[in-house]
Write a protein that holds these residues in place. Structure first.
Motif, PDB file in Angstrom:
ATOM      1  N   ASP A 138      68.710  57.175  50.622  1.00  0.00           N
ATOM      2  CA  ASP A 138      68.061  56.656  50.618  1.00  0.00           C
ATOM      3  C   ASP A 138      67.950  54.661  51.282  1.00  0.00           C
ATOM      4  O   ASP A 138      69.290  54.222  50.032  1.00  0.00           O
ATOM      5  CB  ASP A 138      66.221  56.586  49.919  1.00  0.00           C
ATOM      6  N   PRO A 163      69.133  62.423  54.228  1.00  0.00           N
ATOM      7  CA  PRO A 163      68.900  60.854  53.722  1.00  0.00           C
ATOM      8  C   PRO A 163      67.737  60.372  53.650  1.00  0.00           C
ATOM      9  O   PRO A 163      67.201  60.720  55.334  1.00  0.00           O
ATOM     10  CB  PRO A 163      70.137  59.994  53.952  1.00  0.00           C
ATOM     11  N   GLU A 164      66.753  59.922  53.032  1.00  0.00           N
ATOM     12  CA  GLU A 164      65.411  59.290  52.877  1.00  0.00           C
ATOM     13  C   GLU A 164      64.992  57.860  53.928  1.00  0.00           C
ATOM     14  O   GLU A 164      65.766  57.617  53.525  1.00  0.00           O
ATOM     15  CB  GLU A 164      64.978  59.430  52.040  1.00  0.00           C
ATOM     16  N   ASN A 165      64.034  57.885  55.102  1.00  0.00           N
ATOM     17  CA  ASN A 165      64.226  56.278  55.489  1.00  0.00           C
ATOM     18  C   ASN A 165      63.693  55.317  54.577  1.00  0.00           C
ATOM     19  O   ASN A 165      64.037  54.810  54.660  1.00  0.00           O
ATOM     20  CB  ASN A 165      63.544  56.783  56.945  1.00  0.00           C
ATOM     21  N   SER A 166      62.923  56.189  52.971  1.00  0.00           N
ATOM     22  CA  SER A 166      61.746  55.392  52.115  1.00  0.00           C
ATOM     23  C   SER A 166      62.519  55.849  50.920  1.00  0.00           C
ATOM     24  O   SER A 166      63.062  56.207  50.795  1.00  0.00           O
ATOM     25  CB  SER A 166      60.599  55.488  53.246  1.00  0.00           C
ATOM     26  N   LYS A 167      62.420  54.692  50.254  1.00  0.00           N
ATOM     27  CA  LYS A 167      62.537  54.437  49.271  1.00  0.00           C
ATOM     28  C   LYS A 167      61.935  55.790  48.538  1.00  0.00           C
ATOM     29  O   LYS A 167      60.945  55.999  48.317  1.00  0.00           O
ATOM     30  CB  LYS A 167      62.484  53.026  48.366  1.00  0.00           C
ATOM     31  N   ILE A 168      62.924  56.922  47.883  1.00  0.00           N
ATOM     32  CA  ILE A 168      62.707  58.003  46.676  1.00  0.00           C
ATOM     33  C   ILE A 168      61.950  57.677  45.804  1.00  0.00           C
ATOM     34  O   ILE A 168      61.968  56.852  44.603  1.00  0.00           O
ATOM     35  CB  ILE A 168      63.207  59.089  46.132  1.00  0.00           C
TER      36      ILE A 168
END
Ligand code: C5P
Length: 397
Positions: free
Chosen positions: A202, A284-289
């Motif tokens: 992320d 992959p995440e665009n925002s923090k998990i």
């Protein structure tokens, strides 16, 4: 090795200017022809008469002779020189060199010189340690200037620390060994990959490994010192760009793949030293998990750069590395076959002093015909010189 070499010595305004006299003497004794350019302030520290007598050539300080208007051409000085060594080099001169300021003959000569340039910094320890000086020196290094490191010791200020200019004999030896290196790889171009890759999970977290890039950088340095043109595709590391090497910075395995493929078209060979991630987060995440109970991270394989280069390599030389923890030789030979390498360099994490971060390595080089040469534990620079000798032999055939 200095016989008949044209050495231009630059002297700047530092207490260490007295050592320039010893340097000029050592160079002349070694058979070199020496010319000297001084900054106006340097004349306050050592007289032109002393240096001119030792060099057996008049000293140059001004852009022209005010008596008769004769022009001191920085262009022809730069063309005349086989090497330009600025010793001592003050913080002021280093800063001006790094930023292209050309307000005296020594500096205009630097900007127009086509020959290799060496600087021997000399200054107080705090000036030497100042972040600005460090950045200027790093910048000069990345521009291909050879830095002859100052020594630790007593300084003119009465303080003790790093900043004392290297001794004259050491500077002369440094020039001599530079000329001694045979430019056996002149005209050849190589790709070297080095360092880790970093795969984003992320915007905050990533997957990577312990590679510091030292082995790959040592190989790039050695190739360049034998006259090769080197493109160093490097993952994130905290090492300076080796002198004479062009670095392309990448982060992920995908970026390293793209940069390496682009560079490979134009090279004679490649040494794949990078510790490329074999897997990368599939989504992959665009925002923090956010923190929650168990999470499952799905990974997908990255492209194997060495294998892809092996597929398209034709007559080019391809050397890969194999860092193993068990079944070392069998695994390394498997990689040589699978990736169509000409040589595989094996290092085992089971060997003390080999592998990540350390300055030493213990390598075994395996060729296509199965021959294996095992070297003892040695510095990464020495290991690099064995590998580059192999490169040299490949092109002698
Ligand atoms: O299979 P393994 O990753 O151990 O292979 C090591 C060799 O392959 C090294 O030369 C490494 O730089 C290269 N490699 C690569 N691209 C990958 C994985 C490894 O170029 N994705």
């Amino acid at each position: 090795m200095l016989r008949d070499k044209h050495i231009l010595v630059g002297v700047t305004g530092s207490i260490a200017a007295y050592k320039a006299a010893m340097l000029v003497r050592a160079l002349v004794k070694g058979g070199a022809e020496v010319k000297i350019v001084m900054t106006p302030l340097a004349k306050e520290f050592i007289t032109p008469l002393t240096l001119a007598t030792l060099a057996k050539n008049p000293i140059l300080v001004d852009f022209f002779n005010p008596e008769n208007g004769e022009w001191n051409s920085h262009v022809s000085l730069g063309e005349w020189a086989d090497a330009y060594v600025i010793a001592p080099a003050t913080a002021n001169t280093l800063a001006k060199m790094a930023h292209g300021i050309a307000d005296n003959l020594l500096l205009t000569t630097y900007l127009s010189a086509r020959c290799p340039v060496f600087v021997a910094p000399a200054m107080d320890l705090d000036m030497y340690a100042h972040v600005t000086t460090c950045q200027n020196i790093a910048m000069l290094r990345s521009h291909g200037v050879h830095i002859i490191e100052p020594e630790e010791g007593e300084l003119a200020s009465g303080l003790s620390g790093k900043g004392r200019m290297a001794e004259a004999d050491e500077i002369a030896a440094c020039l001599s060994s530079f000329f001694e290196k045979e430019m056996t790889l002149q005209g050849k171009r190589f790709l070297v990959t080095a360092g880790p890759t970093v795969e984003a999970i992320d915007p905050v977290r990533y997957i990577s490994n312990h590679s510091t890039g030292k082995m790959g950088y040592a190989i790039a340095t050695e190739l360049a010192s034998r006259g090769a043109e080197v493109i160093l595709v490097s993952g994130p590391v905290s090492l300076p760009v080796p002198t004479g090497v062009r670095r392309v910075d990448v982060v992920s395995a995908k970026e390293m793949f793209e940069a390496s493929m682009a560079a490979f078209a134009d090279v004679d060979g490649a040494v794949m030293c990078a510790a490329v991630a074999d897997y990368t987060p599939a989504n992959p995440e665009n925002s923090k998990i956010k923190r929650k109970d168990d999470i499952v991270l799905q990974l997908k394989p990255t492209k194997d750069i060495a294998a892809e280069l092996g597929r398209v390599k034709g007559e080019k030389l391809l050397i890969g590395f194999a860092l193993e923890t068990d079944n070392e030789e069998t695994n390394a030979k498997g990689k040589l076959e699978r990736k169509n390498l000409d040589y595989v360099v094996l290092n085992s994490l089971r060997d003390e002093g080999a592998g990540f971060g350390v300055d030493t390595n213990k390598i075994t080089v395996i060729g296509r015909d199965g021959t294996a040469i095992a070297y003892p534990l040695e510095s990464k620079a020495q290991a690099a010189s064995h590998i580059v000798s192999l490169v040299e032999n490949f092109f002698k055939k």
